[in-house]
Enzyme design. Structure first.
Site, PDB file in Angstrom:
ATOM      1  N   TRP A 200       7.128   6.794  -3.035  1.00  0.00           N
ATOM      2  CA  TRP A 200       6.968   5.347  -3.209  1.00  0.00           C
ATOM      3  C   TRP A 200       7.579   4.894  -4.535  1.00  0.00           C
ATOM      4  CZ3 TRP A 200       6.388   4.499   1.458  1.00  0.00           C
ATOM      5  CH2 TRP A 200       5.552   5.273   2.256  1.00  0.00           C
TER       6      TRP A 200
ATOM      7  N   ASP B 183       1.838  -0.454  -8.508  1.00  0.00           N
ATOM      8  CA  ASP B 183       1.605  -0.430  -7.072  1.00  0.00           C
ATOM      9  C   ASP B 183       0.299   0.323  -6.853  1.00  0.00           C
ATOM     10  OD1 ASP B 183       1.504   0.067  -4.366  1.00  0.00           O
ATOM     11  OD2 ASP B 183       3.326   1.297  -4.296  1.00  0.00           O
TER      12      ASP B 183
ATOM     13  N   LYS C  38      -5.115   0.149   3.243  1.00  0.00           N
ATOM     14  CA  LYS C  38      -5.752   1.384   2.775  1.00  0.00           C
ATOM     15  C   LYS C  38      -7.247   1.151   2.531  1.00  0.00           C
ATOM     16  CE  LYS C  38      -1.675   3.397   2.531  1.00  0.00           C
ATOM     17  NZ  LYS C  38      -1.225   4.423   3.467  1.00  0.00           N
TER      18      LYS C  38
END
Length: 349
Positions: free
Chosen positions: A98, A166, A190
């Site tokens: 990511w 993030d 999530k």
């Protein structure tokens, strides 16, 4: 009932699923799936969701909360473009897939990128030390939790430059000091709600100061002025996220979640460390509370172990295709009982 260890979309509390399903059939006379996002009923939902984020994370004054779209994948670009300053130069801590994608998008935004630290040398199995942060970068970006490798920052990087994070996979799992950040962004799927919404927590003082041309939708100042209603928002995702936020606040908040998450992680890591059939995949000091990655010490036992956990109503345990092994994702709503069920299966191997 199956034990869901999937990496996302997330497991949510059963009470939230029930309330959401009822609203699909009847939300003040219409389905939540068909109401206008401009209607007073949904405007109230959006306002309440934003306020509940502020309550849950104890967000100080001077920050705006937005529910947008595009996931962290668009957040990589949005954060870079909105934080671009006079240097047009950004620092990134590279801890995996990511972070690597975020770096790519910063370059697409026209920024020079400096990797201030990286753990690529050991397949991202640890959190690298950040020893030297350039003073001429516009911001420093990091990913708080690596869902693929199973590593997690245990503290916020100490820096005087603006900080962007993030937090897609561990936001609301523990308290955070929001005042240390200029932008926090997180995909909902999530710990927050169903896929579709992306949460942004933005320091208002950074808005409108970018030195690069930003497409209208990607300009956080525009989104702030429109109260997340520049275009049709992800109505259902925001609605369910608000249900989940209310459930979180009514059940001890992020402090209670942190305690529960530590208990779950301790149970599973203790079994991994004490059972000769398994080994952890990451540095012990950097182990994630959200995504526990591990391997068999003898691959000849793979068929037997896979049969055990599949027959034991465990789902989502297979590791990411890029690293293999196993990954047990343990987001807020996963019960301690589910972790115990997995541990018992591991003991039986």
């Amino acid at each position: 009932m199956k034990h869901n260890f999937g990496a996302g979309p997330c497991i949510l509390p059963q009470e939230v699923f029930k309330a959401a399903s009822e609203a699909v059939l009847d939300f003040n006379g219409l389905s939540i799936l068909e109401i206008s996002h401009r209607s007073p009923d949904f405007v109230k939902v959006m306002e309440e969701a934003r306020e509940n984020v502020k309550k849950a994370l104890d967000i100080p004054k001077g920050y705006t909360v937005l529910f947008l779209q595009g996931g962290a994948s668009l957040g990589f670009l949005i954060s870079a473009m909105n934080m671009a300053g006079k240097h047009k130069k950004a620092g990134y801590i590279n801890t995996g897939a990511w972070s690597t994608k975020a770096i790519k998008e910063a370059k697409n935004a026209g920024l020079e990128v400096v990797e201030v630290a990286s753990s690529e040398d050991k397949d991202f199995s640890y959190i690298p030390k950040v020893d030297d942060i350039p003073s001429d970068i516009d911001f420093l970006h990091y990913t708080s939790n690596n869902t693929i490798a199973g590593t997690q920052f245990k503290s916020i990087p100490d820096t005087d430059v603006p900080l962007v994070c993030d937090m897609s996979s561990d936001i609301f799992s523990m308290p955070i000091d929001v005042s240390k950040f200029d932008i926090i962004y997180a995909g909902a799927q999530k710990n927050l709600g169903p896929a579709g919404a992306t949460l942004y927590i933005v320091k208002e003082s950074i808005l409108g100061k970018s030195t690069v041309d930003i497409p209208t939708y990607l300009d956080l100042q525009v989104q702030h002025k429109k109260d997340s209603m520049f275009n049709t928002p992800p109505v259902f995702s925001v609605f369910v996220s608000n249900l989940n936020l209310k459930h979180l606040l009514n059940n001890g908040g992020v402090d209670a979640m942190e305690k529960k998450n530590k208990e779950k992680a301790e149970l599973l890591y203790n079994e991994i460390d004490s059972n000769p059939n398994f080994e952890g995949a990451t540095a012990v000091e950097d182990r994630s509370l959200m995504n526990v990655t591990f391997r068999l010490t003898d691959e000849n036992k793979k068929e037997q172990f896979d049969k055990l956990w599949n027959e034991g109503d465990i789902v989502g345990l297979k590791g990411h295709r890029s690293v293999g092994g196993y990954r047990a994702s343990m987001y807020n709503a996963l019960s301690v009982e589910s972790v115990k069920a997995l541990v018992n299966i591991m003991k039986s191997l």
